[in-house]
Write a protein that holds these residues in place. Sequence first.
Motif, mmCIF file in Angstrom:
data_model
loop_
_atom_site.group_PDB
_atom_site.id
_atom_site.type_symbol
_atom_site.label_atom_id
_atom_site.label_comp_id
_atom_site.label_asym_id
_atom_site.label_seq_id
_atom_site.Cartn_x
_atom_site.Cartn_y
_atom_site.Cartn_z
ATOM 1 N N GLU A 143 43.905 32.899 33.912
ATOM 2 C CA GLU A 143 42.787 32.589 34.813
ATOM 3 C C GLU A 143 43.014 33.196 36.208
ATOM 4 O OE1 GLU A 143 42.612 28.347 34.554
ATOM 5 O OE2 GLU A 143 41.759 28.388 32.525
ATOM 6 N N LEU A 144 44.274 33.261 36.617
ATOM 7 C CA LEU A 144 44.603 33.835 37.923
ATOM 8 C C LEU A 144 44.332 35.346 37.956
ATOM 9 C CD1 LEU A 144 46.137 33.472 40.747
ATOM 10 C CD2 LEU A 144 48.184 34.178 39.503
ATOM 11 N N ALA A 145 44.709 36.033 36.880
ATOM 12 C CA ALA A 145 44.538 37.496 36.833
ATOM 13 C C ALA A 145 44.025 37.907 35.459
ATOM 14 C CB ALA A 145 45.874 38.173 37.129
ATOM 15 N N PRO A 146 42.708 37.701 35.227
ATOM 16 C CA PRO A 146 42.142 37.941 33.890
ATOM 17 C C PRO A 146 42.288 39.383 33.408
ATOM 18 C CG PRO A 146 40.473 37.065 35.427
ATOM 19 C CD PRO A 146 41.726 37.220 36.199
ATOM 20 N N GLU A 147 42.405 40.326 34.365
ATOM 21 C CA GLU A 147 42.456 41.747 33.968
ATOM 22 C C GLU A 147 43.850 42.186 33.542
ATOM 23 O OE1 GLU A 147 43.561 41.943 38.381
ATOM 24 O OE2 GLU A 147 42.624 40.545 37.008
ATOM 25 N N ALA A 148 44.862 41.339 33.775
ATOM 26 C CA ALA A 148 46.244 41.769 33.585
ATOM 27 C C ALA A 148 46.791 41.378 32.213
ATOM 28 C CB ALA A 148 47.127 41.158 34.675
ATOM 29 N N GLU A 149 47.645 42.244 31.671
ATOM 30 C CA GLU A 149 48.403 41.882 30.467
ATOM 31 C C GLU A 149 49.509 40.912 30.907
ATOM 32 O OE1 GLU A 149 50.492 44.114 26.656
ATOM 33 O OE2 GLU A 149 49.467 45.309 28.169
ATOM 34 N N ILE A 150 49.867 39.963 30.037
ATOM 35 C CA ILE A 150 50.866 38.949 30.404
ATOM 36 C C ILE A 150 52.044 39.029 29.434
ATOM 37 C CG2 ILE A 150 51.282 36.464 30.696
ATOM 38 C CD1 ILE A 150 48.187 36.188 31.003
#
Length: 298
Positions: A143-150
Amino acid sequence: MTEFRSGFVCFVGRPNTGKSTLTNALVGAKVAITSNRPQTTRHTIRGIVHRENFQIILVDTPGLHRPRTLLGKRLNDLVRDTYAEVDVIGLCIPADEAIGPGDRWIVEQIRAVAPKTTLLVVVTKTDKVSRDRLAAQLVAVSELAPEAEIVPVSAVSGEQVDVLIDVLAAALPPGPAFYPDGELTDEPEEVLMAEFIREAALEGVRDELPHSLAVVIEEVRPREDRDDLIDVHANLYVERSSQKGIVIGKGGARLREVGTTARRQIEKLLGTKVYLDLHVKIAKNWQRDPKQLGRLGF
């Protein structure tokens, strides 16, 4: 034959989110200093991960924070310059701490300074939490960085470290290796020596020292009558006489401990026996004085 990839990666995050430990785990050797107190990293130490078809150059930056001194401002400027120049930014968020305003502020800074740079979120310290807690943190991060792979990872147990290396490599552009195989860091040896001494001096000391301690290597020279010994002379600078007492310890006991710990690391680095000579000096308010900051290497 897969195309060779190479590029620069920096780990960012609030202070003390496991960035240096992660760098060391990826490189497989100790290049960035690790300490369990915030803001011990001051130099852009690069660790280098070599594989047959890629080379990842890791840039280790100080943690971003809201600055209160000139030193703090210079550290932040250093971080922002780094953001704009790397291929991948790895935002480190620990699995065992709730996401807070500091994390949100850093994401805003990254989007403002480097909107086109690939952002990856590394959830660190996964060995410290249960599966359920980790799952909840992964949801919060998405939710903090929806565009990023985790990528969740534990630098301490080594879990998912290889996965992270593969994800980072895949995000790099095609290009030649920047450094010869076998090099782990491009930092001059003196910078690493100073960092090892600083790390040893900070170990186990309460919160009154981290920002106030600088180490300058004054001289490194082979001992004249021996080819197996190098003399290293270094000064540790603090801001107040009370801090000098803390570093030296009762009857010099603490400084001797610092010397023993740092000497082992330096001997590993140089591959030879070392005589380490340490002196503690006072440089009043050096963090706020541009002249002294320059002299101490900032």
